[in-house]
Write an enzyme that holds these catalytic residues in place. Structure first.
Site, PDB file in Angstrom:
ATOM      1  N   ALA A 108       0.944  -1.265   0.096  1.00 34.79           N
ATOM      2  CA  ALA A 108      -0.001  -0.059   0.132  1.00 34.79           C
ATOM      3  C   ALA A 108       0.826   1.119  -0.035  1.00 34.79           C
ATOM      4  O   ALA A 108       1.956   1.226   0.390  1.00 34.79           O
ATOM      5  CB  ALA A 108      -0.925   0.034   1.206  1.00 34.79           C
ATOM      6  N   PHE A 109       0.357   2.395  -0.495  1.00 32.01           N
ATOM      7  CA  PHE A 109       1.019   3.643  -0.610  1.00 32.01           C
ATOM      8  C   PHE A 109       1.830   4.005   0.725  1.00 32.01           C
ATOM      9  O   PHE A 109       2.814   4.812   0.538  1.00 32.01           O
ATOM     10  CB  PHE A 109       0.292   4.591  -1.382  1.00 32.01           C
ATOM     11  CG  PHE A 109      -0.108   5.589  -0.363  1.00 32.01           C
ATOM     12  CD1 PHE A 109      -1.290   5.580   0.225  1.00 32.01           C
ATOM     13  CD2 PHE A 109       0.422   6.937  -0.028  1.00 32.01           C
ATOM     14  CE1 PHE A 109      -2.127   6.433   1.117  1.00 32.01           C
ATOM     15  CE2 PHE A 109      -0.110   7.879   0.558  1.00 32.01           C
ATOM     16  CZ  PHE A 109      -1.453   7.567   1.409  1.00 32.01           C
ATOM     17  N   LYS A 110       1.296   3.650   1.831  1.00 36.64           N
ATOM     18  CA  LYS A 110       1.924   4.288   3.152  1.00 36.64           C
ATOM     19  C   LYS A 110       3.406   3.703   3.212  1.00 36.64           C
ATOM     20  O   LYS A 110       4.054   4.285   3.975  1.00 36.64           O
ATOM     21  CB  LYS A 110       1.187   3.794   4.113  1.00 36.64           C
ATOM     22  CG  LYS A 110      -0.259   4.505   4.356  1.00 36.64           C
ATOM     23  CD  LYS A 110      -1.149   3.962   5.333  1.00 36.64           C
ATOM     24  CE  LYS A 110      -2.468   4.873   5.392  1.00 36.64           C
ATOM     25  NZ  LYS A 110      -3.344   4.709   4.299  1.00 36.64           N
ATOM     26  N   ASP A 111       3.780   2.543   2.327  1.00 40.55           N
ATOM     27  CA  ASP A 111       5.227   2.214   2.617  1.00 40.55           C
ATOM     28  C   ASP A 111       6.060   3.206   2.302  1.00 40.55           C
ATOM     29  O   ASP A 111       7.120   3.445   2.596  1.00 40.55           O
ATOM     30  CB  ASP A 111       5.425   0.939   1.808  1.00 40.55           C
ATOM     31  CG  ASP A 111       4.830  -0.282   2.250  1.00 40.55           C
ATOM     32  OD1 ASP A 111       4.815  -0.381   3.618  1.00 40.55           O
ATOM     33  OD2 ASP A 111       4.505  -1.156   1.528  1.00 40.55           O
ATOM     34  N   LEU A 114       6.647   5.444   5.091  1.00 41.16           N
ATOM     35  CA  LEU A 114       6.865   4.642   6.443  1.00 41.16           C
ATOM     36  C   LEU A 114       8.329   3.946   6.250  1.00 41.16           C
ATOM     37  O   LEU A 114       8.646   3.403   7.444  1.00 41.16           O
ATOM     38  CB  LEU A 114       5.594   3.633   6.701  1.00 41.16           C
ATOM     39  CG  LEU A 114       4.670   4.548   7.484  1.00 41.16           C
ATOM     40  CD1 LEU A 114       3.243   3.767   7.724  1.00 41.16           C
ATOM     41  CD2 LEU A 114       5.247   4.966   8.953  1.00 41.16           C
TER      42      LEU A 114
END
Ligand SMILES: *Cc1c(COP(=O)(O)O)cnc(C)c1O
Length: 495
Positions: A108-111, A114
């Site tokens: 997911a794009f949060k990687d 993060l």
């Protein structure tokens, strides 16, 4: 570069802003001034790897972190992405391009943010002379928790505890978290729903006893949520990268603008696009796409932000949000950095659940933003249409964006070449994606993933198929009132 709070508190260093996360006055940190992009970034003939571009963007916002250190962090952070371009583009048609943000370890794009944040936090601790271990405490409804666990795993000087609602995450999300590796990560199922877990974490942060216990073992609690400026800045990078790729593909001429369409929840991703625009990236319209929780769509239409409405569980769960925290940063800029006005709006939001923009500010906002909504039916239709027309499989969040874009185009409101953020792998949502395509599912997630792959001639991402045989390492369960004890017990075992 110094950082000011949207609620008026005096400026702090970049390092302090990253370490604090939220300002002590409850506001969000923003840079004292928004830097301008150097002309080279917009020149498609000058080549940049994603990592090199990222290091330059970070260098403008966090100069005191050191350019060499930032370059190293970016190389390390994106080494685990399965696409060499980190965020590759994929055309759906001549005017519509997916910006694929989901090739990191948790799909997911949060990687994208993060994987960098832990390194920024460690560097910030070094710069401020903080010697305590930074212990991240996060409540998750699914995606953020796993992205944080992967980001902080085995990062020296940090530890990470994730709390998730015991029966409130999907089978795949449970497996992703429960199989997590790393000596410094803890995963705890909380007997309760997401709000219980979230409230529990907030209570820990403000509990002097718990903070004292942590301090006694030389630890400082911190959070990895999307209001940290260290999560926002890494997201600015891919808009520049996407623009450059469109120029290099001959889809945009010099001086021509592109639109961007962003499936939105907490308003972090689209705010990063707004920053990129303010820095000089030729973006025409910013399209804010919501699911049935259409607080933002209504806000852009009427100027009234109103949380008094039912909360809907949708098939795009990472956008099931009624309070989009990062909006506060945009509001601060909109009212020309008048912290008192922002405080007034936020106080009204807290006490009355709503606030209203004056008409002139609403008009200003609408010059830059368009907004729209897709319900679950429209989302499924967009998944099916995209596959039938372009042979491309998209996840439900991305499909919300595509549905809204096609609606705006139908009303002649967006004709430019558009980047649509693809925020998650369709394989994270096997059941809903399969159902949208009319496929039967068995409820056995790996089997269903393989069936989806066969039907669509796509591949199951290796990080999903690997879960099938990975050992479940985390089985801890806690009552909401015992979350602090769980953390302390973990620290006792860890050291
Ligand atoms: C978090 C998330 C979003 C929403 O992003 P915001 O920055 O919160 O607006 C969209 N799609 C997916 C898959 C997400 O995980």
């Amino acid at each position: 570069m110094r950082y000011v709070s949207t609620r008026g508190e005096a400026a702090v260093s970049a390092a302090q802003a990253v370490l604090n996360g939220l300002s002590p006055d409850g506001g969000l940190y923003v840079p004292e001034s928004i830097p301008a992009a150097p002309a080279a970034w917009l020149d498609p003939d000058i080549s940049y790897t994603y990592q090199a571009l990222a290091a330059e963007v970070l260098g403008l916002y966090f100069p005191e972190f050191g350019q060499e250190e930032l370059a190293l962090m970016c190389r390390e952070a994106y080494a685990g992405f399965t696409a060499p371009e980190v965020t590759p583009l994929r055309p759906l048609d001549a005017g519509t391009w997916l910006l694929e943000l989901y090739h990191g370890p948790t799909l997911a794009f949060k990687d994208v943010a993060l994987q960098l944040l832990p390194r920024l936090i460690v560097r910030a601790a070094r710069l401020t002379g903080e010697t305590r271990t930074i212990h991240i405490l996060t409540a998750t409804s699914g995606d953020t928790g796993k992205a944080a666990l992967e980001g902080f795993r085995d990062v020296t000087g940090t530890a990470c505890t994730v709390f998730y609602p015991k029966d409130g995450v999907s089978d795949l999300q449970y497996r992703q978290m429960a199989t997590s590796q790393g000596r410094n990560v803890q995963v705890v199922a909380v007997r309760g729903n997401f709000d219980d877990a979230q409230t529990g974490v907030k209570r820990l942060f403000s509990d002097p006893d718990f903070r004292g216990q942590l301090n006694g073992v030389h630890r400082l609690p911190s959070s990895a949520n999307s209001i940290n400026i260290g999560r926002l800045v890494p997201q600015i990078v891919y808009y520049f990268y996407g623009y450059r790729a469109l120029r290099q593909a001959g889809r945009l001429r010099a001086g021509e603008t592109m639109d961007v369409c962003v499936p939105t929840g907490n308003f972090g991703d689209i705010l990063a696009a707004w920053y990129a625009r303010r820095m000089g990236l030729p973006i025409g319209r910013l399209i804010c796409a919501s699911n049935r929780n259409r607080v933002l769509t209504d806000f852009f239409a009427t100027g009234v932000y109103d949380t008094h409405r039912p909360f809907h569980k949708t098939i795009s769960p990472s956008m099931d949000i009624l309070i989009s925290s990062n909006l506060e940063r945009l509001l601060f800029e909109l009212c020309r950095r008048d912290a008192e006005t922002v405080r007034g709006w936020m106080a009204a939001l807290k006490s009355a659940g709503r606030f209203e923009l004056p008409g002139d500010l609403l008009s200003a906002l609408r010059e830059e933003f368009s907004a729209g909504t897709a319900d679950d039916g429209q989302t499924r239709a967009a998944i099916r249409d995209t596959f039938e027309r372009s042979g491309v499989l998209v996840d439900p969040h991305t499909a919300v964006g595509l549905s809204v874009l096609s609606e705006l185009r139908g009303q002649d409101l967006s004709q430019a070449v558009t980047l649509v953020n693809a925020t998650a792998s369709p394989y994270k949502f096997v059941y809903d994606v399969s159902a949208a395509l009319g496929l039967q599912t068995s409820g056995r997630v790996f089997e269903d993933a393989r069936a989806l792959a066969r039907h669509t001639a796509t591949a199951v991402p290796s990080s999903i198929s690997a879960l099938e045989t990975m050992e479940i390492r985390h089985k801890e369960v806690a009552e909401p009132e015992n979350m602090g004890d769980a953390v302390m017990a973990f620290i006792g075992k860890e050291s």
